[in-house]
Write an enzyme that holds these catalytic residues in place. Structure first.
Site, short mmCIF file in Angstrom:
data_model
loop_
_atom_site.label_atom_id
_atom_site.label_comp_id
_atom_site.label_asym_id
_atom_site.label_seq_id
_atom_site.Cartn_x
_atom_site.Cartn_y
_atom_site.Cartn_z
N SER A 73 0.84 -1.19 0.00
CA SER A 73 0.00 0.00 0.00
C SER A 73 0.88 1.26 0.00
O SER A 73 1.68 1.44 -0.91
CB SER A 73 -0.96 -0.04 1.19
OG SER A 73 -1.99 0.89 1.05
N ASP A 211 -6.03 -3.41 -2.40
CA ASP A 211 -4.90 -3.15 -1.50
C ASP A 211 -4.31 -4.43 -0.90
O ASP A 211 -5.02 -5.27 -0.37
CB ASP A 211 -5.40 -2.24 -0.37
CG ASP A 211 -4.28 -1.61 0.44
OD1 ASP A 211 -3.40 -2.34 0.91
OD2 ASP A 211 -4.31 -0.38 0.61
#
Length: 352
Positions: A73, A211
């Protein structure tokens, strides 16, 4: 790892045989940098790395001192920036100057508090943010660079939502990794940072990418295993620097114990992310020995900082990063910054 543009599961192209290890000098350490996910709280690892560059490297990029960088991320964005040739200081400055563009902060007045309430309420059914500003920022920083252009080996996790599989982008540091090198760095960054409820999944090459923090917010074990399966290494040749964005404790309340149900356990994802991080760090220490795995985290906060709270991240995490380097910088420099890493050269493949 093979990307499959036909939309078949990534696992359908997996190598069914044990990976052939590449040689690695027995007298040469293998240094890993692992960076957690955490939204705008990535200001903490970015500032830690920038301060190490300033104090010990004369401002030179810290990327040249690691043999493998893993990031999830926001950590993946930092890793990609380092791979693209940017310094950690440049990435930290990018977060500081452009953070408010990504996560606009409400005014600290009654109208601002109403906006905050409304944003939280609408987030139950809608994504909080459009991807456009993030994509514009990434394009300005990374340009048209491809993943295979990285100056350092990279592992960047995502989650593939069509087939419910883990998905890891890997630079061509092994002959088995043939096609991820052709992915634009911007697309890899958008995939690993498509945090549920914040951004839409990224539809790309027949995949629906989310993510990587949903399964590897702390990618340290991903990096350790990657080193061991790709290179002929002994466990005691590996040194790891892992940097978090803040794993605040998740305490099970009395109400949760009594009532149960989805309403009281709505935030269980935060427990899962914290425990995954703790487990990954502890597993790495069990395998490599505790002294080989150095973990830097901001102090725990009784009031957790949200992933999109730029103001608190700037005001609390940046000073915490400077304090962490003041306390641990000399030891980190001795362990990781004594000499540059052996130059990385990507495996070459015929054009496809």
């Amino acid at each position: 790892m093979i990307s499959n543009v036909t939309g078949q599961p990534r696992s359908a192209s997996a190598n069914p045989h044990r990976r052939i290890k590449q040689t690695w000098p027995k007298d040469q350490r293998f240094r890993i940098l692992s960076i957690d996910g955490g939204g705008i709280k990535g200001l903490f690892p970015a500032t830690v790395l920038a301060e190490l560059e300033r104090r010990y490297l004369g401002g030179a990029s810290i990327a040249g001192y690691f043999d493998l960088v893993a990031g999830t991320s926001t950590g993946g964005i930092l890793a990609l920036g380092l791979g693209a040739g940017l310094t950690a200081a440049e990435m930290a400055d990018l977060y500081l100057t452009r953070g408010p563009d990504l996560f606009p902060q409400p005014s600290d007045n009654p109208w601002g508090r109403i906006r905050t309430w409304w944003t939280g309420a609408r987030n139950y059914i809608l994504y909080n943010y459009e991807r456009g500003p993030l994509e514009a920022l990434l394009t300005a920083a990374l340009g048209g660079k491809l993943f295979g252009d990285s100056m350092v080996r990279l592992c960047i996790p995502a989650f593939e939502g069509k087939h419910s599989e883990v998905f890891v982008f890997k630079t061509p540091h092994h002959r088995d990794y043939k096609f991820d090198r052709l992915e634009p760095m911007v697309k890899v960054a958008l995939a690993t940072a498509a945090a549920p409820t914040f951004f839409r999944p990224l539809e790309h090459n027949g995949y629906r990418l989310v993510d990587g923090g949903v399964w590897a917010n702390n990618p340290v074990m991903l990096a350790v295993i990657e080193a061991m399966i790709c290179f002929d290494l002994e466990w005691d040749q590996i040194d790891v620097l892992t940097i978090g964005c803040g794993d605040d404790p998740y305490v099970v309340s009395g109400l949760q114990s009594i009532l149960g149900g989805k309403l009281t356990w709505y935030d269980l994802i935060f427990a899962a992310m914290r425990l995954q991080s703790l487990a990954a760090t502890n597993q790495a220490r069990l395998l490599l020995g505790p002294p080989a795995v150095r973990r830097i985290d901001p102090p725990m906060n009784p009031k957790p900082i949200m992933l999109d709270d730029f103001r608190r991240s700037r005001d609390e995490l940046v000073p915490a990063a400077h304090k962490a380097v003041a306390e641990h910088g000399d030891a980190l420099a001795a362990a990781f910054l004594g000499s540059p890493a052996h130059p990385y050269q990507a495996v070459s493949f015929p054009a496809v």
